[in-house]
Design an enzyme around this catalytic site. Structure first.
Site, short mmCIF file in Angstrom:
data_model
loop_
_atom_site.label_atom_id
_atom_site.label_comp_id
_atom_site.label_asym_id
_atom_site.label_seq_id
_atom_site.Cartn_x
_atom_site.Cartn_y
_atom_site.Cartn_z
CE1 TYR A 108 2.22 2.96 3.08
CE2 TYR A 108 1.26 4.69 1.74
CZ TYR A 108 1.11 3.58 2.54
OH TYR A 108 -0.15 3.09 2.81
CG LEU B 208 -6.09 -4.34 -8.12
CD1 LEU B 208 -5.02 -3.99 -9.14
CD2 LEU B 208 -7.39 -4.73 -8.82
N GLY C 128 -3.49 -7.40 -3.30
CA GLY C 128 -2.04 -7.52 -3.36
C GLY C 128 -1.52 -7.99 -4.70
N GLY C 129 -2.31 -7.84 -5.76
CA GLY C 129 -1.90 -8.25 -7.09
C GLY C 129 -2.50 -9.56 -7.55
CG LEU D 115 -8.36 -10.16 -7.16
CD1 LEU D 115 -9.52 -9.47 -6.46
CD2 LEU D 115 -8.80 -11.50 -7.74
#
Length: 341
Positions: A55, A208, A210-211, A213
Site C-alpha cells: 500500500y 462496499l 469498491g464504492g 455501495l
C-alpha cells in the site's frame, strides 16, 4: 463495540477492522489527517487495523506505525506480503527468502517488535506451499509474528494449506481475507463453508464493493458517474462493460431496500457482510474522516430476515455480479500457455 474471537486463536477483535490502504499516496497523502482518522477509529472502539507492505509502497505501514505510537498494545495489528516491492525478480512472492526479509521491513516501517497477524496477499503458484508455511512458522517461533493468514485464496488452496500444515507439523493459516459484499457473493458457495470447517477467521475486504455501495449511484445521478478507477481497473469500473452497469443498477435498487429498512446504503452493505456467521470482521477502508464516520455505524445495525430476503432476490446467494471482482484468477485461465499443448 462488541468483540468476536478471531478464528480459534482466542484473540478478540471488533466486527469492524480499519483498513489502511487509502492512507498514503494511493488515497490520502496527508499523514497527520490519516493519523487522526486512525485515532478516531480507535477512540470509537475499533481494536483491529489491517495494512500491507504494498500500500503506497510502504507508506501506509509507516503512517500506521506513527498512529499506534503509545497505543500499540491495545491494537491487533495485521499486515500482508507477496506483491512486488520495487525492482528485482525476488522482491515479492511467497518464498522463504522474501517473506523473512519483508517481515523485517514491515516491522521497521510499523515501528513495532511484532505483528499480530501476518498475511500472504495472494497465492503464489511458483512457490511450494510448504516452503511458505515453513517460513511463516519460523517467524512465529522467532516471535516476529503471532499468527498468520491468507488473503484471496480459493477454497481448494485453503484446504491444501491446512492439509500441508498438518502433514508437515507447521503452524497453519488462522484467517482468510477474501472479497465479499452484496455484489460479490461468490465465496458463499465454497470458501466460507471451508473457512468455518477449519475454524478460520474471515476478514472480508471491500464490503462496499469498491464504492458501488457507497451511495454514489442514485436515480438522479444515473449510471455514468465518473470514477478515477475506471482507467486503472477498467474490468471492474468501466461503465461500458455490461456487468459494471449491472452493479450500478443494483446499487440503486439496494438503496431503496436501505431506505425501507431506515438505514443508509453503507450501513446496509456493512451489516450484510458482518451478519454472515463465518465472518469475523469486515475491513472498512476510509480515505477521509467523513468516510469513516459513515461506516462506523454499520456495526450497530442488525438486518432482519425480510431485508436479507430482499437482498437475496436482487443478488442471489453465491453470485458475483461481475466475475472480475473475485480478486483472483486461476493461472490456468489467465495464462493461455497452461492450457495449450
Amino acid at each position: 463495540m462488541n468483540y468476536r474471537v478471531l478464528g480459534r486463536t482466542g484473540v478478540r477483535v471488533t466486527p469492524l477492522c480499519l483498513g489502511a490502504m487509502m492512507f498514503g499516496a494511493w488515497g490520502n497523502p496527508d499523514h497527520d489527517e490519516s493519523i487522526k482518522i486512525i485515532h478516531r477509529a480507535l477512540d470509537a472502539g475499533v481494536n483491529f487495523v489491517d495494512t500491507a507492505d504494498v500500500y503506497s509502497a510502504g507508506e501506509s505501514e509507516t503512517i500506521v506505525g506513527k498512529a499506534l505510537a503509545g497505543r500499540r498494545d491495545d491494537v491487533v495489528l495485521a499486515t500482508k506480503a507477496y506483491m512486488p516491492m520495487g525492482e528485482g525478480p525476488n522482491r515479492g512472492g511467497l518464498s522463504r527468502r522474501w517473506l523473512i526479509q519483508e517481515c523485517e521491513n514491515s516491522l521497521r516501517r510499523l515501528n513495532t517488535e511484532y505483528i499480530d497477524l501476518y498475511q500472504v496477499h495472494r497465492p503464489d503458484p511458483t512457490t511450494e506451499i510448504d516452503e511458505t508455511l515453513g517460513a511463516l512458522t519460523d517467524l512465529v517461533r522467532a516471535g516476529k509474528i503471532r499468527y498468520f493468514g491468507s488473503s484471496t485464496f480459493p477454497a481448494h488452496e485453503v484446504v491444501e494449506a491446512q492439509w500441508m500444515a498438518e502433514k508437515r507439523g507447521r503452524e497453519r493459516f488462522v484467517t482468510e481475507q477474501p472479497p465479499y459484499s452484496i455484489l460479490v457473493r461468490g465465496i458463499e458457495a465454497d470458501l466460507l463453508p471451508v473457512a468455518q470447517k477449519y475454524g478460520m477467521g474471515v476478514l472480508p475486504w471491500s464490503p462496499l464493493a469498491g464504492g458501488y455501495l457507497s451511495g454514489r449511484y442514485t436515480r438522479n445521478s444515473g449510471l455514468d458517474v465518473t470514477s478515477s478507477r475506471a482507467e486503472r481497473i477498467p474490468q471492474r469500473f468501466d461503465m461500458t462493460i455490461a456487468t459494471n452497469r449491472r452493479k450500478a443498477e443494483l446499487a440503486i435498487a439496494l438503496a431503496d431496500v436501505a431506505v425501507e429498512a431506515g438505514i443508509s446504503l453503507i450501513e446496509l452493505a456493512i451489516a450484510f457482510v458482518i451478519r454472515h456467521p463465518a465472518v469475523t470482521s469486515a475491513i472498512i477502508g476510509p480515505r477521509t474522516m467523513e468516510h469513516l464516520e459513515s461506516q462506523l455505524t454499520g456495526a450497530d445495525v442488525t438486518l432482519d430476515d425480510a431485508t436479507l430476503d430482499r437482498i437475496d432476490e436482487l443478488v442471489p446467494p453465491g453470485t458475483n455480479v461481475n466475475p472480475a471482482d473475485a480478486g483472483w484468477i486461476a493461472p490456468s485461465l489467465a495464462k493461455p500457455a497452461l492450457r495449450r499443448r
